[in-house]
Structure formats: C-alpha cells, structure tokens
Design a protein around this motif. Structure first.
Motif, PDB file in Angstrom:
ATOM      1  N   CYS A 170       0.761  -1.198   0.074  1.00  0.00           N
ATOM      2  CA  CYS A 170       0.067   0.107  -0.014  1.00  0.00           C
ATOM      3  C   CYS A 170       0.836   1.237   0.075  1.00  0.00           C
ATOM      4  O   CYS A 170       1.750   1.240   0.743  1.00  0.00           O
ATOM      5  CB  CYS A 170      -0.871  -0.070   1.258  1.00  0.00           C
ATOM      6  N   VAL A 211      -7.018   3.384  -7.021  1.00  0.00           N
ATOM      7  CA  VAL A 211      -8.049   4.652  -6.845  1.00  0.00           C
ATOM      8  C   VAL A 211      -7.500   5.992  -7.220  1.00  0.00           C
ATOM      9  O   VAL A 211      -6.294   6.113  -7.466  1.00  0.00           O
ATOM     10  CB  VAL A 211      -8.391   4.646  -5.558  1.00  0.00           C
ATOM     11  N   LEU A 235      -7.692   9.734  -6.068  1.00  0.00           N
ATOM     12  CA  LEU A 235      -8.272  10.556  -5.052  1.00  0.00           C
ATOM     13  C   LEU A 235      -8.169  11.887  -5.392  1.00  0.00           C
ATOM     14  O   LEU A 235      -7.153  12.390  -6.136  1.00  0.00           O
ATOM     15  CB  LEU A 235      -7.514  10.098  -3.446  1.00  0.00           C
ATOM     16  N   ARG A 256      -2.145   3.181  -5.509  1.00  0.00           N
ATOM     17  CA  ARG A 256      -2.710   1.847  -5.101  1.00  0.00           C
ATOM     18  C   ARG A 256      -2.506   1.779  -3.674  1.00  0.00           C
ATOM     19  O   ARG A 256      -1.605   1.605  -3.098  1.00  0.00           O
ATOM     20  CB  ARG A 256      -1.508   0.781  -5.981  1.00  0.00           C
ATOM     21  N   VAL A 257      -3.845   1.823  -3.182  1.00  0.00           N
ATOM     22  CA  VAL A 257      -4.022   1.580  -1.800  1.00  0.00           C
ATOM     23  C   VAL A 257      -4.543   0.420  -1.059  1.00  0.00           C
ATOM     24  O   VAL A 257      -5.398  -0.230  -1.905  1.00  0.00           O
ATOM     25  CB  VAL A 257      -4.623   2.768  -1.068  1.00  0.00           C
ATOM     26  N   ALA A 308      -7.647  -1.488   1.048  1.00  0.00           N
ATOM     27  CA  ALA A 308      -9.287  -0.823   1.329  1.00  0.00           C
ATOM     28  C   ALA A 308      -9.209  -0.470   2.782  1.00  0.00           C
ATOM     29  O   ALA A 308      -9.900   0.569   2.917  1.00  0.00           O
ATOM     30  CB  ALA A 308      -9.982  -2.337   1.444  1.00  0.00           C
ATOM     31  N   LEU A 313      -8.012   3.124   2.456  1.00  0.00           N
ATOM     32  CA  LEU A 313      -9.021   4.102   1.855  1.00  0.00           C
ATOM     33  C   LEU A 313      -9.982   4.442   2.905  1.00  0.00           C
ATOM     34  O   LEU A 313     -10.411   5.679   2.992  1.00  0.00           O
ATOM     35  CB  LEU A 313      -9.691   3.364   0.598  1.00  0.00           C
ATOM     36  N   ARG A 314     -10.624   3.636   3.852  1.00  0.00           N
ATOM     37  CA  ARG A 314     -11.397   3.847   4.811  1.00  0.00           C
ATOM     38  C   ARG A 314     -10.862   4.922   5.874  1.00  0.00           C
ATOM     39  O   ARG A 314     -11.305   5.879   6.066  1.00  0.00           O
ATOM     40  CB  ARG A 314     -11.731   2.823   5.555  1.00  0.00           C
ATOM     41  N   VAL A 350      -8.422   7.135   5.025  1.00  0.00           N
ATOM     42  CA  VAL A 350      -8.503   8.434   4.172  1.00  0.00           C
ATOM     43  C   VAL A 350      -9.604   9.046   4.388  1.00  0.00           C
ATOM     44  O   VAL A 350      -9.704  10.290   4.638  1.00  0.00           O
ATOM     45  CB  VAL A 350      -8.081   8.290   2.802  1.00  0.00           C
ATOM     46  N   GLU A 351     -11.078   8.484   4.283  1.00  0.00           N
ATOM     47  CA  GLU A 351     -12.276   8.931   4.600  1.00  0.00           C
ATOM     48  C   GLU A 351     -12.443   9.522   5.965  1.00  0.00           C
ATOM     49  O   GLU A 351     -13.126  10.502   6.087  1.00  0.00           O
ATOM     50  CB  GLU A 351     -13.459   8.069   3.909  1.00  0.00           C
ATOM     51  N   LEU A 362      -7.488  13.202   1.420  1.00  0.00           N
ATOM     52  CA  LEU A 362      -6.158  12.799   1.225  1.00  0.00           C
ATOM     53  C   LEU A 362      -5.200  13.826   1.498  1.00  0.00           C
ATOM     54  O   LEU A 362      -4.065  13.286   2.497  1.00  0.00           O
ATOM     55  CB  LEU A 362      -5.952  12.637  -0.367  1.00  0.00           C
TER      56      LEU A 362
END
Length: 94
Positions: free
Chosen positions: A5, A36, A38, A50-51, A53, A56-57, A59-60, A65
């Motif tokens: 990641c 993804v 972003l 390329r991260v 999952a 990604l959670r 980051v949100e 980002l």
C-alpha cells in the motif's frame, strides 16, 4: 509491481495453512489493494494511487487525502506519496 500500500506501507504477510490433521504448509496473505483516484483539495487535481481497502477507509475517516498525508508518518509512505505530501504542504503554506 510490489504488493504494498502506498499510503500505509501494508504488505504481504507469511503464515501457515493448517489442515484438520494439523499438517502445515506455507502461504502468503496478500493485502487487499485497489487502484484509486483520490482528489487533493490543496492541489486541485486528482492523484492515482494503489492503496489497501483499510487505507481508503482511513483516508475518508481523517477527512480526505490532504489531511491523511499530513498526519501520516513519512516512513510508511511510498516515494510517490512523499512527493504528493511535499506538494500539499507547500500549497497550504502559500
């Protein structure tokens, strides 16, 4: 291509598959990587990464980002993500 990641540094882990008879053989646990795009608010442009999952959670959860990169340790970031972090820091300072 490395299975790592770009934001958290999460990579491949090694372990054993254990049968019912307790026979063991080696296996690899691969991270759940996703390609993804972003959006960076400070840079006003999209960034392809390329991260995992889980990243990604995260980051949100941290609010995007830019906020994630500013809080993340430099040792976990890929060279591409370090460059983006440097650009974000410069954009916010200006």
């Amino acid at each position: 291509m490395a299975r790592r990641c770009e934001l958290t540094g999460k990579g491949v882990l090694m372990g054993n598959t254990v049968s019912h008879a307790l026979n063991r053989h080696r296996r690899r646990f691969l991270p759940n990587l996703i390609n993804v795009t972003l959006i960076s608010d400070a840079l006003q442009r999209p960034v392809k990464l390329r991260v995992s999952a889980a990243a990604l959670r995260s980051v949100e959860h941290r609010g995007g980002l830019d906020a994630f990169l500013l809080k993340q340790d430099d040792g976990d970031l890929s060279p591409l993500a370090l460059g983006i972090k440097k650009e974000v820091r410069a954009a916010l300072a200006a």
